[in-house]
Design a protein around this motif. Structure first.
Motif, mmCIF file in Angstrom:
data_model
loop_
_atom_site.group_PDB
_atom_site.id
_atom_site.type_symbol
_atom_site.label_atom_id
_atom_site.label_comp_id
_atom_site.label_asym_id
_atom_site.label_seq_id
_atom_site.Cartn_x
_atom_site.Cartn_y
_atom_site.Cartn_z
ATOM 1 N N PRO A 35 0.814 -1.230 0.000
ATOM 2 C CA PRO A 35 0.000 0.000 0.000
ATOM 3 C C PRO A 35 0.838 1.266 0.000
ATOM 4 O O PRO A 35 0.345 2.324 -0.361
ATOM 5 C CB PRO A 35 -0.824 -0.123 1.281
ATOM 6 N N TYR A 36 2.097 1.151 0.383
ATOM 7 C CA TYR A 36 2.991 2.317 0.419
ATOM 8 C C TYR A 36 4.416 1.782 0.467
ATOM 9 O O TYR A 36 4.663 0.592 0.724
ATOM 10 C CB TYR A 36 2.702 3.213 1.626
ATOM 11 N N THR A 37 5.375 2.666 0.235
ATOM 12 C CA THR A 37 6.786 2.322 0.346
ATOM 13 C C THR A 37 7.457 3.308 1.293
ATOM 14 O O THR A 37 7.130 4.501 1.300
ATOM 15 C CB THR A 37 7.480 2.350 -1.025
ATOM 16 N N LEU A 38 8.402 2.773 2.074
ATOM 17 C CA LEU A 38 9.139 3.576 3.045
ATOM 18 C C LEU A 38 10.620 3.560 2.695
ATOM 19 O O LEU A 38 11.166 2.517 2.308
ATOM 20 C CB LEU A 38 8.958 3.026 4.459
ATOM 21 N N GLN A 39 11.257 4.695 2.860
ATOM 22 C CA GLN A 39 12.697 4.813 2.695
ATOM 23 C C GLN A 39 13.243 5.597 3.877
ATOM 24 O O GLN A 39 12.710 6.653 4.236
ATOM 25 C CB GLN A 39 13.063 5.512 1.382
ATOM 26 N N LEU A 40 14.320 5.059 4.453
ATOM 27 C CA LEU A 40 14.917 5.659 5.643
ATOM 28 C C LEU A 40 16.330 6.113 5.324
ATOM 29 O O LEU A 40 17.098 5.390 4.679
ATOM 30 C CB LEU A 40 14.945 4.643 6.790
ATOM 31 N N ALA A 41 16.672 7.334 5.740
ATOM 32 C CA ALA A 41 18.023 7.836 5.525
ATOM 33 C C ALA A 41 19.012 6.987 6.313
ATOM 34 O O ALA A 41 18.717 6.507 7.416
ATOM 35 C CB ALA A 41 18.124 9.300 5.956
ATOM 36 N N GLU A 42 20.181 6.769 5.725
ATOM 37 C CA GLU A 42 21.156 5.889 6.355
ATOM 38 C C GLU A 42 21.698 6.471 7.653
ATOM 39 O O GLU A 42 21.846 5.779 8.652
ATOM 40 C CB GLU A 42 22.304 5.611 5.387
#
Length: 584
Positions: A236-243
């Motif tokens: 339903p969604y995508t998540l991206q996290l800064a390293e």
């Protein structure tokens, strides 16, 4: 003031306006999760068009179509808002302990005590995990057995996520000293985890679980361990996290949503397991064309349900049977009915055949794509002399489990647990061994049954230092883009078939009326001549098929006019002769 039944708008004006308003829904959707203030106006106009439509048999279908379009649009809006809410809850849960996770860990502790003395083996860990409530929950879990607080004696990761071993050692030491279960939150990346240590007679059983988040992917090879997981659907969604975490004061996360094309993008600084990090969320709305296809199929399904309910309601008093009996004889000998059915079947039969062929082709293309991926994985494997070392190292490099067969027998695997379980069996199938070793085939692939599920495996012959061998690797079960393309193509075929069938039914009715027009004009002209009137003027340029009939009818009308004129002249002559004899 009510309109007369013969006056008013066409019954399909309302559905047409409602369809336009439904198409405008995804286009005008705002990043704030709502429609603009003026969006209800097109729907009010569509409902007003229904109120002003002339009363006919199509009014019920028109009302049902507008209702179905409105319901589909509202459901799409609610679903989109729900996906945004899920994304925000996912981010908020990165720094919070989920009570559901804690309750599952408590159930797992109870099941471990009932299971008896644990073994320091991965096989026992798998059995304990598969028979507990953690497996069907699908949470990221890491299990281990500790003989001392220095290092685990056996581990079983059910997902690829970071486990802080230093903090785990601390809770293991606390459990050993207190001789009771210890539960403690673990600061990790990307989310806060919960660790539980259970002291037993043979060691300490540790289970670490994290909240469900899109940042931690499920194990794509869980089927090999006998753990059935639900099929991977479109996220339903995508998540991206800064390293790198940020060194900023922590506060409540504030999201800033914006729309770019067919997707909603959200960026904010949120609290994670290790502090503050920049998070980017993307919620795809899909293109208008894809939404129109899905919406049209949903509307057709709604109309079919409405028609079925109406049919059941009228069947109770026998009205349908009487109506069919009255119409059966007329339909059986009706030229228009036969033509409509013929044209409808002329399109529908090839369309259904094409749909079936397309679905089989899509399934074949998807299987070929998966076979190419697993073949590329096997080609990247490079055997070396040390069997145990190269299997494990190559498995980590290609990110897939590997199995080694020599003389048709399983002699090793990249994971010792997989070597014990042998999900494909201890021996290769004879035809596979003959194809790869005897006939020197480069590679093969086959769908293998794993309990109640299936998995695609690839096989390749290699020159192992110990002799000819065969390596095998499974295909990943999380290939979402491939499944998405397949699903989109299936929906496109279904939409094209449904639209083509409706168009064929509509066009066949137009063709039937067009061909019935000349027959109707000839019928009216014949009735006029039979009543003694003059022959009406027919079409000057009829269709080619009816031109001989029109010419013959015009000659007949001319001959009949001439015959009537001759008869009238003869009657006048006889009348004048009779008058002359009477005068004489």
């Amino acid at each position: 003031m009510a309109l007369r039944p013969s006056r008013g708008l066409t019954p399909w004006a309302g559905p047409s306006l409602a369809a336009l308003a439904a198409i405008l829904g995804p286009v005008t959707w705002e990043s704030s999760g709502r429609w603009p203030w003026w969006y209800p106006i097109p729907w009010i106009v569509a409902i007003g068009a229904l109120a002003l439509a002339r009363r006919s048999r199509a009014i019920v279908s028109s009302v049902a179509t507008v209702a179905a379009l409105g319901a589909t649009t509202l459901v799409w809006g609610a679903t989109t808002r729900g996906r945004v809410a899920l994304a925000e809850r996912d981010v908020r849960g990165l720094s919070e302990i989920d009570p559901y996770v804690v309750s599952l860990l408590s159930r797992f502790a109870a099941s471990v005590h009932l299971a008896g003395t644990p073994e320091a083996s991965r096989r026992w860990l798998l059995r304990a995990y598969a028979t507990s409530s953690l497996a069907p929950a699908g949470l990221p879990v890491w299990l281990s057995v500790w003989k001392s607080d220095s290092a685990p004696a056996a581990t079983l990761p059910a997902a690829a996520f970071d486990v802080p071993l230093d903090q785990v050692r601390s809770i293991v030491a606390q459990a050993q000293r207190a001789d009771t279960a210890v539960e403690y939150p673990l600061i990790a990346e990307p989310a806060v985890e919960v660790g539980m240590a259970l002291p037993t007679d043979s060691g300490v059983v540790v289970v670490v679980a994290s909240s469900r988040t899109r940042l931690i992917a499920a194990d794509p090879f869980a089927k090999l361990l006998g753990i059935d997981q639900p099929p991977e659907a479109e996220p339903p969604y995508t998540l991206q996290l800064a390293e790198a975490p940020l060194r900023v004061p922590l506060g409540p996360p504030r999201v800033a949503w914006r729309r770019e094309g067919t997707a909603l993008h959200g960026d904010w600084i949120a609290r994670t397991g290790l502090g503050a990090s920049r998070v980017h969320v993307e919620v795809e709305l899909r293109s208008v064309g894809a939404l129109v296809q899905r919406g049209a199929l949903v509307v057709l399904a709604d109309l079919a349900i409405v028609g079925l309910i109406w049919l059941v309601s009228v069947m109770a008093d026998g009205a349908v049977g009487r109506w069919l009996r009255d119409r059966q004889r007329r339909w059986r000998r009706s030229y228009r009915t036969q033509l409509t059915l013929a044209l409808f079947a002329f399109f529908l039969v090839p369309a259904v055949a094409f749909a079936a062929w397309s679905y089989q082709q899509l399934a074949s293309d998807a299987a070929q794509s998966r076979e190419l991926l697993v073949a590329a994985t096997l080609r990247a494997v490079a055997p070396v002399s040390d069997e145990r070392a190269w299997l494990a190292s190559e498995s980590g490099r290609v990110q897939a489990p590997l199995f080694l067969y020599r003389d048709g027998e399983l002699v090793g695997a990249s994971d010792s647990l997989l070597a014990v379980l042998a999900p494909m069996g201890r021996f290769l199938q004879p035809d596979m061994q003959m194809a790869l070793v005897v006939r020197d085939e480069v590679s093969e692939s086959r769908d293998v049954r794993l309990g109640a599920s299936h998995a695609l495996f690839g096989f390749r012959a290699v020159d192992d230092p110990a002799g000819p061998a065969v390596i095998a690797a499974p295909a990943r079960a999380d290939d979402v883009p491939l499944e998405r393309r397949r699903r989109d193509l299936v929906i496109l075929v279904m939409f094209s078939t449904a639209a083509g069938a409706l168009a064929a039914f509509w066009l066949s009715g137009i063709a039937a009326r067009t061909l019935a027009g000349p027959i109707r004009s000839l019928r009216q002209a014949a009735l006029t001549l039979a009543a003694g009137g003059r022959a009406p003027v027919l079409e000057r340029n009829p269709t080619v098929e009816f031109r001989p009939v029109f010419n013959a009818f015009q000659r007949m009308a001319s001959d009949l006019e001439a015959s009537r004129a001759a008869t009238a002249h003869a009657e006048r002559v006889l009348a004048w002769g009779e008058m002359a004899r009477q005068v004489a």
